[in-house]
Design an enzyme around this catalytic site. Structure first.
Site, short mmCIF file in Angstrom:
data_model
loop_
_atom_site.label_atom_id
_atom_site.label_comp_id
_atom_site.label_asym_id
_atom_site.label_seq_id
_atom_site.Cartn_x
_atom_site.Cartn_y
_atom_site.Cartn_z
N SER A 77 10.31 53.61 -95.05
CA SER A 77 9.08 54.42 -95.85
C SER A 77 8.44 53.59 -96.50
O SER A 77 8.38 52.20 -97.21
CB SER A 77 10.63 54.89 -96.76
OG SER A 77 11.02 53.77 -97.82
N ALA A 78 7.94 54.53 -97.86
CA ALA A 78 6.24 54.11 -98.09
C ALA A 78 6.53 52.97 -98.95
O ALA A 78 5.93 52.34 -99.05
CB ALA A 78 5.55 55.08 -98.32
N CYS A 79 7.77 53.61 -99.76
CA CYS A 79 8.27 52.86 -100.56
C CYS A 79 8.73 51.13 -100.17
O CYS A 79 8.97 50.45 -101.21
CB CYS A 79 9.28 53.27 -101.83
SG CYS A 79 10.87 53.48 -100.74
N GLN A 80 9.43 50.64 -99.01
CA GLN A 80 10.09 49.94 -98.68
C GLN A 80 8.64 49.07 -98.04
O GLN A 80 9.20 47.92 -97.10
CB GLN A 80 10.68 50.17 -97.95
CG GLN A 80 12.31 50.29 -98.43
CD GLN A 80 12.41 49.17 -99.66
OE1 GLN A 80 12.75 49.24 -100.69
NE2 GLN A 80 12.89 48.58 -98.46
#
Length: 137
Positions: A77-80
């Protein structure tokens, strides 16, 4: 810079920008590889983003291979992005570590259409085929 971005956002098509590309991409991938999982396929989600779980693949290696094919893709995911560990969100969803490490995220732009989605799928499927049957050394 912010003013230019705001002006561009006002000119951008509203709502489902990128959805045609994403939907065509997911249909083409699923038709060829029904084992590939689209995360949250039936849930409300961004219209331009597809997060796939590709069983048996290393997401990082797949991203590197696709980058060589000029496909903009990331792991998880973008946050990771850039994290060594699999997404805590995927883990909280009950996805096993091995499958979470096989996550790849595709994003499509507002100008992308179904043809762009199908081409991204073609390139992904080509790399997956090479991984299953590498060329002779």
């Amino acid at each position: 810079g912010f003013g230019a971005a705001a002006a561009a956002a006002r000119r951008a098509p509203a709502g489902d920008a990128g959805a045609a590309a994403r939907d065509a991409f997911e249909r083409a991938v699923h038709a060829a590889r029904p084992d590939v999982i689209v995360v949250a396929a039936t849930a409300p989600r961004l219209p331009n983003t597809s997060l796939l779980l590709v069983p048996g693949c290393d997401g990082g290696r797949l991203v590197a291979a696709l980058a060589a094919d000029d496909v903009a893709v990331a792991t998880g995911s973008a946050c990771q992005a850039g994290a060594a560990e699999p997404s805590h969100v995927l883990r909280a969803m009950g996805i096993p570590v091995a499958l979470a490490r096989a996550a790849v995220r595709f994003s499509f732009g507002p100008a992308d259409d179904a043809a762009v989605g199908r081409e991204a799928a073609r390139r992904l499927l080509g790399r997956l085929q090479q991984a299953r049957h590498p060329p002779p050394a």
